[in-house]
Design a protein around this motif. Structure first.
Motif, PDB file in Angstrom:
ATOM      1  N   ILE A   9       1.626  -8.800  -3.021  1.00 21.32           N
ATOM      2  CA  ILE A   9       0.924  -8.614  -4.294  1.00 21.32           C
ATOM      3  C   ILE A   9       1.544  -7.456  -5.089  1.00 21.32           C
ATOM      4  CG2 ILE A   9      -1.290  -8.746  -5.452  1.00 21.32           C
ATOM      5  CD1 ILE A   9      -2.682  -9.272  -2.922  1.00 21.32           C
ATOM      6  N   ALA A  10       2.860  -7.530  -5.254  1.00 23.06           N
ATOM      7  CA  ALA A  10       3.509  -6.601  -6.183  1.00 23.06           C
ATOM      8  C   ALA A  10       2.992  -6.884  -7.590  1.00 23.06           C
ATOM      9  CB  ALA A  10       5.017  -6.773  -6.119  1.00 23.06           C
ATOM     10  N   HIS A  11       2.783  -5.809  -8.374  1.00 25.75           N
ATOM     11  CA  HIS A  11       2.219  -5.976  -9.711  1.00 25.75           C
ATOM     12  C   HIS A  11       3.067  -5.176 -10.688  1.00 25.75           C
ATOM     13  CE1 HIS A  11      -1.139  -5.269 -12.800  1.00 25.75           C
ATOM     14  NE2 HIS A  11      -0.725  -6.512 -12.920  1.00 25.75           N
ATOM     15  N   HIS A  51      -0.709   0.651  -0.151  1.00 23.34           N
ATOM     16  CA  HIS A  51      -1.633   1.566  -0.808  1.00 23.34           C
ATOM     17  C   HIS A  51      -0.899   2.446  -1.813  1.00 23.34           C
ATOM     18  CE1 HIS A  51      -4.942   0.617   2.028  1.00 23.34           C
ATOM     19  NE2 HIS A  51      -3.953   0.444   2.880  1.00 23.34           N
ATOM     20  N   GLU A  52       0.059   1.868  -2.516  1.00 23.94           N
ATOM     21  CA  GLU A  52       0.820   2.626  -3.510  1.00 23.94           C
ATOM     22  C   GLU A  52       1.469   1.665  -4.491  1.00 23.94           C
ATOM     23  OE1 GLU A  52       3.896   4.821  -1.569  1.00 23.94           O
ATOM     24  OE2 GLU A  52       4.555   3.141  -0.374  1.00 23.94           O
ATOM     25  N   ARG A  53       1.901   2.213  -5.631  1.00 20.65           N
ATOM     26  CA  ARG A  53       2.607   1.408  -6.624  1.00 20.65           C
ATOM     27  C   ARG A  53       3.859   0.796  -6.012  1.00 20.65           C
ATOM     28  NH1 ARG A  53       1.619   2.737 -12.150  1.00 20.65           N
ATOM     29  NH2 ARG A  53       0.110   4.429 -12.431  1.00 20.65           N
ATOM     30  N   PRO A  54       4.268  -0.402  -6.475  1.00 21.52           N
ATOM     31  CA  PRO A  54       3.667  -1.235  -7.507  1.00 21.52           C
ATOM     32  C   PRO A  54       2.738  -2.308  -6.926  1.00 21.52           C
ATOM     33  CG  PRO A  54       5.814  -2.098  -6.973  1.00 21.52           C
ATOM     34  CD  PRO A  54       5.586  -0.917  -6.060  1.00 21.52           C
ATOM     35  N   PHE A  55       2.137  -2.060  -5.778  1.00 20.09           N
ATOM     36  CA  PHE A  55       1.352  -3.072  -5.085  1.00 20.09           C
ATOM     37  C   PHE A  55      -0.139  -2.893  -5.357  1.00 20.09           C
ATOM     38  CE2 PHE A  55       5.136  -1.979  -2.635  1.00 20.09           C
ATOM     39  CZ  PHE A  55       5.785  -3.198  -2.604  1.00 20.09           C
ATOM     40  N   ILE A  56      -0.865  -4.013  -5.369  1.00 22.06           N
ATOM     41  CA  ILE A  56      -2.316  -3.976  -5.485  1.00 22.06           C
ATOM     42  C   ILE A  56      -2.937  -4.704  -4.289  1.00 22.06           C
ATOM     43  CG2 ILE A  56      -2.429  -3.642  -7.975  1.00 22.06           C
ATOM     44  CD1 ILE A  56      -2.816  -6.666  -8.294  1.00 22.06           C
ATOM     45  N   SER A  57      -2.281  -4.573  -3.139  1.00 18.32           N
ATOM     46  CA  SER A  57      -2.721  -5.256  -1.919  1.00 18.32           C
ATOM     47  C   SER A  57      -3.412  -4.286  -0.965  1.00 18.32           C
ATOM     48  CB  SER A  57      -1.522  -5.909  -1.235  1.00 18.32           C
ATOM     49  OG  SER A  57      -0.462  -4.977  -1.059  1.00 18.32           O
ATOM     50  N   SER A  58      -4.226  -3.381  -1.501  1.00 20.89           N
ATOM     51  CA  SER A  58      -4.867  -2.377  -0.660  1.00 20.89           C
ATOM     52  C   SER A  58      -6.029  -2.934   0.146  1.00 20.89           C
ATOM     53  CB  SER A  58      -5.354  -1.206  -1.522  1.00 20.89           C
ATOM     54  OG  SER A  58      -6.270  -1.662  -2.504  1.00 20.89           O
ATOM     55  N   SER A  59      -6.495  -4.147  -0.157  1.00 21.94           N
ATOM     56  CA  SER A  59      -7.676  -4.685   0.517  1.00 21.94           C
ATOM     57  C   SER A  59      -7.474  -6.140   0.926  1.00 21.94           C
ATOM     58  CB  SER A  59      -8.899  -4.566  -0.399  1.00 21.94           C
ATOM     59  OG  SER A  59     -10.076  -4.906   0.283  1.00 21.94           O
ATOM     60  N   PRO A  60      -6.580  -6.399   1.863  1.00 16.39           N
ATOM     61  CA  PRO A  60      -6.332  -7.791   2.257  1.00 16.39           C
ATOM     62  C   PRO A  60      -7.547  -8.524   2.806  1.00 16.39           C
ATOM     63  CG  PRO A  60      -5.126  -6.247   3.664  1.00 16.39           C
ATOM     64  CD  PRO A  60      -5.646  -5.467   2.522  1.00 16.39           C
ATOM     65  N   GLY A 111       1.279  -3.304  11.796  1.00 17.92           N
ATOM     66  CA  GLY A 111       2.435  -2.420  11.750  1.00 17.92           C
ATOM     67  C   GLY A 111       2.016  -1.072  11.219  1.00 17.92           C
ATOM     68  N   LYS A 112       2.917  -0.107  11.329  1.00 11.31           N
ATOM     69  CA  LYS A 112       2.562   1.232  10.852  1.00 11.31           C
ATOM     70  C   LYS A 112       2.723   1.352   9.337  1.00 11.31           C
ATOM     71  CE  LYS A 112       6.760   3.122   9.979  1.00 11.31           C
ATOM     72  NZ  LYS A 112       7.170   3.714   8.692  1.00 11.31           N
ATOM     73  N   GLY A 113       3.423   0.411   8.700  1.00  8.52           N
ATOM     74  CA  GLY A 113       3.550   0.421   7.253  1.00  8.52           C
ATOM     75  C   GLY A 113       4.703   1.284   6.777  1.00  8.52           C
ATOM     76  N   ASN A 114       5.072   1.089   5.514  1.00  6.44           N
ATOM     77  CA  ASN A 114       6.131   1.857   4.871  1.00  6.44           C
ATOM     78  C   ASN A 114       5.587   2.511   3.608  1.00  6.44           C
ATOM     79  OD1 ASN A 114       8.615   1.437   6.396  1.00  6.44           O
ATOM     80  ND2 ASN A 114       8.325  -0.722   5.893  1.00  6.44           N
ATOM     81  N   GLY A 115       6.205   3.587   3.215  1.00  6.27           N
ATOM     82  CA  GLY A 115       5.846   4.224   1.954  1.00  6.27           C
ATOM     83  C   GLY A 115       5.293   5.611   2.142  1.00  6.27           C
ATOM     84  N   SER A 116       5.952   6.584   1.520  1.00  8.87           N
ATOM     85  CA  SER A 116       5.529   7.976   1.677  1.00  8.87           C
ATOM     86  C   SER A 116       4.233   8.266   0.935  1.00  8.87           C
ATOM     87  CB  SER A 116       6.633   8.910   1.183  1.00  8.87           C
ATOM     88  OG  SER A 116       6.959   8.635  -0.176  1.00  8.87           O
ATOM     89  N   ALA A 117       4.004   7.606  -0.214  1.00 10.37           N
ATOM     90  CA  ALA A 117       2.796   7.876  -0.988  1.00 10.37           C
ATOM     91  C   ALA A 117       1.551   7.461  -0.220  1.00 10.37           C
ATOM     92  CB  ALA A 117       2.853   7.163  -2.336  1.00 10.37           C
ATOM     93  N   GLN A 118       1.581   6.300   0.397  1.00  7.13           N
ATOM     94  CA  GLN A 118       0.399   5.858   1.135  1.00  7.13           C
ATOM     95  C   GLN A 118       0.206   6.690   2.407  1.00  7.13           C
ATOM     96  OE1 GLN A 118       0.929   1.664   1.777  1.00  7.13           O
ATOM     97  NE2 GLN A 118       2.194   1.918   3.602  1.00  7.13           N
ATOM     98  N   ALA A 119       1.290   7.171   2.988  1.00  7.06           N
ATOM     99  CA  ALA A 119       1.145   8.056   4.147  1.00  7.06           C
ATOM    100  C   ALA A 119       0.454   9.360   3.741  1.00  7.06           C
ATOM    101  CB  ALA A 119       2.506   8.340   4.772  1.00  7.06           C
ATOM    102  N   ARG A 120       0.842   9.906   2.569  1.00 12.12           N
ATOM    103  CA  ARG A 120       0.179  11.124   2.080  1.00 12.12           C
ATOM    104  C   ARG A 120      -1.288  10.870   1.764  1.00 12.12           C
ATOM    105  NH1 ARG A 120       5.037  11.478  -0.809  1.00 12.12           N
ATOM    106  NH2 ARG A 120       3.996  10.770  -2.719  1.00 12.12           N
TER     107      ARG A 120
END
Length: 398
Positions: A9-11, A51-60, A111-120
Motif C-alpha cells: 500500500i505505497a501511496h 509505519h512510515e512514508r510513503p506507505f499507508i499499510s500501518s493496520s493490515p 519479520g522484523k521489518g525495514n525502515g529507520s523511521a518506523q523503528a524510531r
C-alpha cells in the motif's frame, strides 16, 4: 506452484501521470484488487505492514478484515507482520479475531521489518530488533496454541496464567518468516519448522539463494525432515504481453520513472536498465514463455513452491493491469502449476477439502506448522547485519 498478489500500500504519485489518489481511493483500490485477484484465480492476497512514508499499510488486520468480507475463497496473508515493533499479545488478539472473520483463511508472514523511521516510532534499535522479533514470535505462537500462558521476557511485562480472547479458529495457524538480508529470520523459521518467504526483490538471485540454502541446512540441523521444508519467493515487478517487444515498450517508462525515484531518494539502483533487471533480477516482464522460463530458472535455484506478484498497477492503466493479470492466469500460471508441484494450502476449518485433496494431503500441508523445537535446542544467537536498503515489489525504496 501457488501464486499470491501482494501490496505494501505505497501511496504516492503515479510514476507516469504524477497523479496522487486520495487515501480513501487508495484503500478502495487495494480492496478492489483483492476481489480481482480472487476472481482471476490467485491463491492468496497479501497486505504489508509499514509505519512510515510513503506507505499507508500501518493496520493490515483492519484492511484484511474488509477484504475478508468482500471475498470468500482466497487466502489472506500479511506481508509482513512486523512483530519486532508490536506487542505480541495485541497482535495475537487482532489476528485471532481476523482468523474468525475470514473463516480460517488467514496466514501470517512475520519479520522484523525495514525502515529507520518506523523503528524510531516504536523505540526499536538495531541492537535489539532481532531479539525483539524472536521474543515476540515465541510468545505469539504460545498464545495461539495455549489457553493459559505464563511467560517472562525482556521487552514486555510478564504474563502469569494469562488468558487471551478470542481463541483462534485455526489451530495452529501457519506462520511464514520473511527473509531479505539476515540469517536471524532464516534460523528462527528453521528452528520452529516454519516456512520461509524470501523477499527476492532488490538484488540478483544469489544472496537470496544463499539464505534459502542456509534455511535448508538449519532445518535439517533442528531435526526436521528435509522434504517438509517450504519456501516462497517474491518478484520485483510484473508485466506480461503477447510479445516481449510489447511488454518492454509498455513497461520501460514505468521502470525509468522508478529508477529516477530511487536516485532522487538517494538510492542507487542495483540494475542499470530494464534489460539488466530482466536479465539479472527477479522482475517478470516479457512474453508468457519468457516469464515461464525465468520462473523455472529461479525455481531451480530457490526450490520455491509459492511466488508473489505485485497486486498494484504501479504505473499501468487499470486496463493494462487487468489484462496482464488475466494473461498470467491464462497462459503462465497453468504451466507453472504443472511444472512445479506444490503442497495444498491448509484446509479452511469446517469445509470440505478443495481441489480433490484428501485429509492426508491437508495434514501434509500443515506439517511445516506443527514441529516444536527440541528441548535441547538453544536460542539462536543474533547474527544481525546492517539491513541493506530494500526495494518493495512496487519499486519504492524502503
Amino acid at each position: 506452484m501457488k501464486f499470491l498478489a501482494i501490496t505494501l500500500i505505497a501511496h504516492g504519485p503515479d510514476p507516469l501521470t504524477g497523479e496522487t489518489r486520495s487515501t480513501t481511493e487508495r484503500f478502495r483500490e487495494v480492496v478492489d484488487n483483492a476481489v480481482l485477484a480472487e476472481e482471476l484465480g490467485f491463491d492468496g492476497y497479501g497486505v504489508g505492514e509499514r509505519h512510515e512514508r510513503p506507505f499507508i499499510s500501518s493496520s493490515p488486520p483492519v484492511v484484511l478484515s474488509h477484504i475478508a468480507a468482500r471475498t470468500s475463497r482466497i487466502r489472506l496473508f500479511t506481508a509482513v507482520t512486523t512483530l519486532s515493533l508490536l506487542d505480541p499479545v495485541r497482535a495475537y488478539e487482532d489476528y485471532a479475531t481476523l482468523d474468525h472473520l475470514s473463516g480460517g483463511r488467514l496466514e501470517l508472514i512475520i519479520g522484523k521489518g525495514n525502515g529507520s523511521a518506523q523503528a524510531r516510532l516504536f523505540h526499536v534499535t538495531p541492537e535489539d530488533q532481532w531479539d525483539r522479533n524472536r521474543e515476540a514470535y515465541e510468545l505469539f505462537r504460545r498464545l495461539w496454541r495455549e489457553d493459559r500462558v505464563t511467560w517472562e521476557g525482556r521487552f514486555r511485562p510478564s504474563l502469569t496464567d494469562a488468558e487471551t480472547w478470542p481463541r483462534p479458529l485455526q489451530q495452529p495457524i501457519r506462520v511464514w518468516h520473511g527473509s531479505a538480508t539476515s540469517k536471524d529470520s532464516v534460523d528462527l523459521a528453521a528452528r520452529y519448522g516454519d516456512p520461509l518467504f524470501s523477499a527476492n526483490v532488490t538484488n540478483p538471485i544469489e544472496p537470496y539463494a544463499e539464505l534459502v540454502d542456509h534455511y535448508r541446512e538449519r532445518w535439517a540441523h533442528y531435526g526436521h525432515d528435509p522434504a517438509d521444508a517450504l519456501v516462497g519467493a517474491g518478484s520485483a515487478g510484473f508485466y506480461a504481453a503477447r510479445t516481449s517487444q510489447e511488454a518492454i515498450a509498455t513497461y520501460r517508462p514505468i521502470y525509468d520513472a522508478r529508477v529516477a525515484l530511487f536516485r532522487k531518494s538517494g538510492v542507487e539502483p542495483v540494475f542499470h536498465s530494464l534489460e539488466d533487471a530482466i536479465e539479472r533480477g527477479s522482475i517478470l516482464v516479457g512474453s508468457p514463455q519468457q516469464i515461464i522460463d525465468k520462473v523455472l530458472r529461479y525455481h531451480d535455484r530457490l526450490g520455491h513452491e509459492v511466488m508473489h506478484l505485485s497486486a498494484d498497477a504501479d504505473g499501468l492503466t487499470r486496463a493494462q493491469h487487468r489484462a496482464a493479470l488475466e494473461l498470467f492466469q491464462s497462459d503462465i500460471a497453468p504451466v507453472l502449476r504443472k511444472e512445479i508441484p506444490s503442497r495444498p494450502f491448509p484446509a479452511v476449518p469446517g469445509t470440505p477439502q478443495a481441489d480433490g485433496a484428501t485429509p492426508q494431503d491437508a495434514v501434509a500441508a500443515r506439517q511445516s506448522t506443527a514441529p516444536t523445537p527440541q528441548s535441547t535446542a538453544t536460542t539462536p544467537q543474533s547474527t544481525a547485519t546492517t539491513p541493506q536498503s530494500t526495494v518493495t515489489s512496487t519499486g519504492v525504496p524502503a
